[in-house]
Design a protein around this motif. Structure first.
Motif, PDB file in Angstrom:
ATOM      1  N   VAL B 145       4.555  -9.661  10.637  1.00  0.00           N
ATOM      2  CA  VAL B 145       3.748  -9.530   9.449  1.00  0.00           C
ATOM      3  C   VAL B 145       3.567  -8.365   8.732  1.00  0.00           C
ATOM      4  O   VAL B 145       3.419  -7.087   9.519  1.00  0.00           O
ATOM      5  CB  VAL B 145       2.461 -10.312   9.732  1.00  0.00           C
ATOM      6  CG1 VAL B 145       1.554 -10.103   8.564  1.00  0.00           C
ATOM      7  CG2 VAL B 145       2.384 -11.595  10.288  1.00  0.00           C
ATOM      8  N   ILE B 146       3.740  -8.177   7.476  1.00  0.00           N
ATOM      9  CA  ILE B 146       3.584  -6.834   6.937  1.00  0.00           C
ATOM     10  C   ILE B 146       2.534  -6.751   5.952  1.00  0.00           C
ATOM     11  O   ILE B 146       1.694  -7.887   5.741  1.00  0.00           O
ATOM     12  CB  ILE B 146       4.834  -6.431   5.936  1.00  0.00           C
ATOM     13  CG1 ILE B 146       5.082  -7.387   4.800  1.00  0.00           C
ATOM     14  CG2 ILE B 146       6.142  -6.317   6.901  1.00  0.00           C
ATOM     15  CD1 ILE B 146       6.229  -7.068   3.955  1.00  0.00           C
ATOM     16  N   ASP B 147       1.922  -5.699   5.557  1.00  0.00           N
ATOM     17  CA  ASP B 147       0.623  -5.507   4.808  1.00  0.00           C
ATOM     18  C   ASP B 147       0.691  -6.148   3.667  1.00  0.00           C
ATOM     19  O   ASP B 147      -0.373  -6.272   3.047  1.00  0.00           O
ATOM     20  CB  ASP B 147       0.153  -3.951   4.893  1.00  0.00           C
ATOM     21  CG  ASP B 147       0.875  -3.145   4.145  1.00  0.00           C
ATOM     22  OD1 ASP B 147       1.921  -3.668   3.369  1.00  0.00           O
ATOM     23  OD2 ASP B 147       0.656  -1.793   3.929  1.00  0.00           O
ATOM     24  N   THR B 148       1.641  -6.557   2.980  1.00  0.00           N
ATOM     25  CA  THR B 148       1.566  -7.184   1.629  1.00  0.00           C
ATOM     26  C   THR B 148       1.383  -8.649   1.890  1.00  0.00           C
ATOM     27  O   THR B 148       1.284  -9.443   0.717  1.00  0.00           O
ATOM     28  CB  THR B 148       2.764  -6.684   0.778  1.00  0.00           C
ATOM     29  OG1 THR B 148       3.849  -6.749   1.571  1.00  0.00           O
ATOM     30  CG2 THR B 148       2.304  -5.335   0.251  1.00  0.00           C
ATOM     31  N   ASP B 149       1.494  -9.068   3.082  1.00  0.00           N
ATOM     32  CA  ASP B 149       1.322 -10.578   3.336  1.00  0.00           C
ATOM     33  C   ASP B 149      -0.111 -10.986   3.121  1.00  0.00           C
ATOM     34  O   ASP B 149      -1.044 -10.353   3.559  1.00  0.00           O
ATOM     35  CB  ASP B 149       1.832 -10.951   4.660  1.00  0.00           C
ATOM     36  CG  ASP B 149       3.487 -11.007   4.872  1.00  0.00           C
ATOM     37  OD1 ASP B 149       3.957 -11.297   3.779  1.00  0.00           O
ATOM     38  OD2 ASP B 149       3.982 -10.519   6.005  1.00  0.00           O
ATOM     39  N   PRO B 150      -0.339 -11.988   2.917  1.00  0.00           N
ATOM     40  CA  PRO B 150      -1.534 -12.803   2.596  1.00  0.00           C
ATOM     41  C   PRO B 150      -2.565 -12.926   3.694  1.00  0.00           C
ATOM     42  O   PRO B 150      -2.085 -13.199   4.798  1.00  0.00           O
ATOM     43  CB  PRO B 150      -1.361 -14.193   1.749  1.00  0.00           C
ATOM     44  CG  PRO B 150       0.068 -14.527   2.359  1.00  0.00           C
ATOM     45  CD  PRO B 150       0.802 -13.147   2.598  1.00  0.00           C
ATOM     46  N   LEU B 151      -3.778 -12.470   3.599  1.00  0.00           N
ATOM     47  CA  LEU B 151      -5.140 -12.602   4.644  1.00  0.00           C
ATOM     48  C   LEU B 151      -5.809 -13.862   4.378  1.00  0.00           C
ATOM     49  O   LEU B 151      -6.389 -14.383   5.325  1.00  0.00           O
ATOM     50  CB  LEU B 151      -5.631 -11.210   4.659  1.00  0.00           C
ATOM     51  CG  LEU B 151      -6.821 -11.210   5.380  1.00  0.00           C
ATOM     52  CD1 LEU B 151      -6.502 -11.580   7.048  1.00  0.00           C
ATOM     53  CD2 LEU B 151      -7.596  -9.969   5.532  1.00  0.00           C
ATOM     54  N   TYR B 152      -6.354 -13.802   3.072  1.00  0.00           N
ATOM     55  CA  TYR B 152      -7.038 -15.205   2.833  1.00  0.00           C
ATOM     56  C   TYR B 152      -6.900 -15.435   1.331  1.00  0.00           C
ATOM     57  O   TYR B 152      -6.416 -14.780   0.523  1.00  0.00           O
ATOM     58  CB  TYR B 152      -8.646 -14.638   3.097  1.00  0.00           C
ATOM     59  CG  TYR B 152      -9.166 -13.359   2.220  1.00  0.00           C
ATOM     60  CD1 TYR B 152      -9.679 -13.950   0.797  1.00  0.00           C
ATOM     61  CD2 TYR B 152      -9.246 -12.336   2.619  1.00  0.00           C
ATOM     62  CE1 TYR B 152     -10.320 -12.844   0.094  1.00  0.00           C
ATOM     63  CE2 TYR B 152      -9.992 -11.184   2.048  1.00  0.00           C
ATOM     64  CZ  TYR B 152     -10.193 -11.469   0.749  1.00  0.00           C
ATOM     65  OH  TYR B 152     -10.764 -10.548  -0.431  1.00  0.00           O
TER      66      TYR B 152
END
Lengths: 75, 493
Positions: B145-152
């Motif tokens: 998972v990379i930091d531009t992937d969605p969290l919420y």
């Protein structure tokens, strides 16, 4: 008591004050309702409800609110 | 460099395993226990989704810390969570469901028998929390998972009535947490009193600032805001020292004259957002709790919580507006024709499943065309005063009346400054060309309202019609229900 019911119904027309007995415990009221009801009661009955009186047993039903108002008026 | 919010949890569990991470009226859990529960939930979600990532998972919320455990579990599995309040009207729930079409729904609220999400697998959190943990999950997620992937994904009402799912990345939340910690010097001694519901992005700050600092979040149940003496007692019992609240919650505590009887004893920082806090309310708090630091925060959900802040550093008079201040480091805020626009890592990925509305709100920076660069147009208006931004209201509340451009928000600021008015809202009746001011007060006194406004505003800004309200209607988040006022008193009048 009838006046009180009118006042409460005016504040929150969608609540069944005549039959509800756990307005607080069941989460019927929102916090804005309480602000409004307390403000109205203070004005109309010339009493001063403080946060000490803001307890479920005083606000769970119309009769409980009535008892609270009576008590504060006689103080 | 941190690329996933779960690394905050991983670090906290390693460095502060016995520290209390979360608590509520039922009890508390340490960071070690929180990690274990998160790993179990994450392992179950990952297994059910066959290891796929960046899928939306519903979490039904309740005012206790179980919701947070479920959120972290979904994040650890590499997916994003969608907080859902099952008490919402059916139509709204189904609109959210149809937009996301989740394969999984974690029940972190009281178990309801009739979950209306057909074709979606229902998992009870209590069972997920004891699922066999997959000890390789954390490494796997960090490596994929990379930091531009969605969290919420948090749904906001949207002026048209169709809810918009604001999709926020790990990057946005990491940026927010880093800047808050730096700007306000939070550390592991913080105890957050969480007031905001979990489907409201004000709560995102409590959750992730605390996680980054290995601090503590105490979840305050809704009933405490009815019985406010108990609320303050609770804050004191748990030595809550930090409040990041909706302005409406601050207003309620003040309106019930709570501080006449009882005062919070440990507060160090009080931050508020969501709508303009009346100065009267702020002054009530400051005079009873003078040693705390007060901060006005501004920002829509689309830019991950907040993009500007203003530390209250002087006494304000009732007729003043509290500035929204200056941008956080690493967020750029500028005005285009008076409209607040934002650039930065804080920008949402967009509205889930809605390209049209995404492109309208998140557009190319019109100030340069050499490379692709997105800005978010907030639809809010502001101006500068002594280097600080002053909020003026919604862009769509700007009207043309008798040839003048008028900010309805400006009329509201002056109406709110009138001593006996507790709430004010100005709308424009285009058909009749009338500025209509709704005001809430104990008693009707139109004459006094006119007299005060005339002393503060030019003639073309004086309302043509006053509507006295015993109580101003509020929407679900406690803000004035403008749509209802417009419909009832203007369109149908």
């Amino acid at each position: 008591m009838k006046d009180l019911l009118n006042l409460l119904n005016e504040c929150c027309p969608d609540v069944d004050f005549e039959n509800e007995t756990s307005l607080i415990d069941d989460g019927v009221h929102t916090s804005l309702d309480i602000v409004m009801i307390v403000g109205e009661l203070n004005d109309v009955y010339d009493i001063s409800i403080t946060v000490d009186e803001l307890e479920p047993e005083n606000f769970n039903s119309a009769s409980a609110i009535f008892a609270l108002v009576e008590r504060l008026r006689n103080e | 460099m941190i690329t996933n919010v779960i690394t905050y949890l991983h670090n906290a569990a390693k460095n502060y395993p016995d520290k209390i991470a979360l608590s509520d009226v039922r009890g508390e859990i340490t960071y070690r226990e929180l990690w274990n529960r998160t790993l179990s939930v994450g392992s179950l979600v990952s297994s059910r989704l066959g290891g796929r990532t960046s899928r939306g998972v519903f979490v039904t919320i309740e005012r206790n810390f179980d919701s947070i455990v479920a959120f972290f579990g979904v994040a650890l599995s590499g997916n994003f969570y969608v907080p859902v309040d099952l008490t919402l009207p059916h139509g709204r729930l189904m609109s959210i469901y149809d937009t996301v079409r989740p394969e999984l729904c974690i029940i972190a609220s009281k178990v309801k028998t009739n979950i209306p999400f057909e074709g979606c697998e229902i998992i009870n959190l209590s069972e997920a929390q004891i699922y066999i943990p997959d000890d390789t999950l954390y490494e796997r997620t960090i490596n994929t998972v990379i930091d531009t992937d969605p969290l919420y994904c948090i749904f906001t009402s949207g002026s048209t009535g169709v809810p918009k799912g604001v999709l926020i990345s790990h990057r946005g939340v990491i940026d927010m947490a880093e800047q808050f910690v730096k700007t306000f010097s939070f550390d592991e001694s913080a105890v957050f009193g969480n007031q905001a519901p979990f489907d409201f992005d004000v709560s995102v700050k409590d959750i992730y600032i605390s996680l980054k600092c290995a601090a503590t979040v105490h979840v305050l149940e809704k009933q405490l805001f009815l019985m406010v003496k108990r609320l303050i007692e609770r804050l004191n019992d748990h030595k809550v020292n930090t409040l990041i609240w909706a302005a409406s919650a601050m207003r309620i505590v003040s309106a019930l004259r709570t501080f006449d009887k009882i005062t919070p004893l440990y507060l160090r920082q009080v931050m508020f957002s969501g709508e303009a806090l009346p100065v009267k309310v702020l002054n009530d708090w400051v005079s009873h709790i003078p040693d705390a630091e007060y901060v006005n925060l501004y920002g829509p959900t689309e830019i991950t919580c907040n993009c500007t802040y203003y530390k209250i550093n002087r006494r304000f008079s009732d007729s003043e507006a509290i500035p929204i201040g200056k941008p956080f480091v690493n967020s750029a805020v500028f005005l285009l024709d008076g409209e607040i626009c934002v650039r930065g890592s804080c920008l949402a990925l967009g509205y889930y499943g809605d390209h049209e509305r995404t492109e309208k709100a998140f557009c190319q920076n019109p100030l340069q065309s050499a490379y692709p660069e997105k800005i978010y147009r907030t639809g809010d208006l502001a101006r500068y005063e002594d280097g600080d931004l002053i909020f003026l209201g919604r862009a769509d509340s700007q009207v043309k009346h008798m040839g003048h451009r008028i900010e309805l928000g400006e009329i509201e600021i002056h109406a709110n400054a009138i001593g006996f008015i507790t709430s004010a809202c100005c709308l424009y009746d285009e058909k009749r060309e009338k500025l209509t001011l709704f005001y809430e007060a104990k008693e009707q006194d139109d004459k006094a309202v006119f007299t005060s406004l005339k002393s503060a505003l030019p003639a073309h800004m004086i309302p043509n019609r006053l509507v006295y309200m015993k109580t101003m209607p509020a929407n679900r988040t406690g803000k004035i229900d403008r749509a209802l006022l417009k419909k009832t008193y203007i369109e149908e009048a």
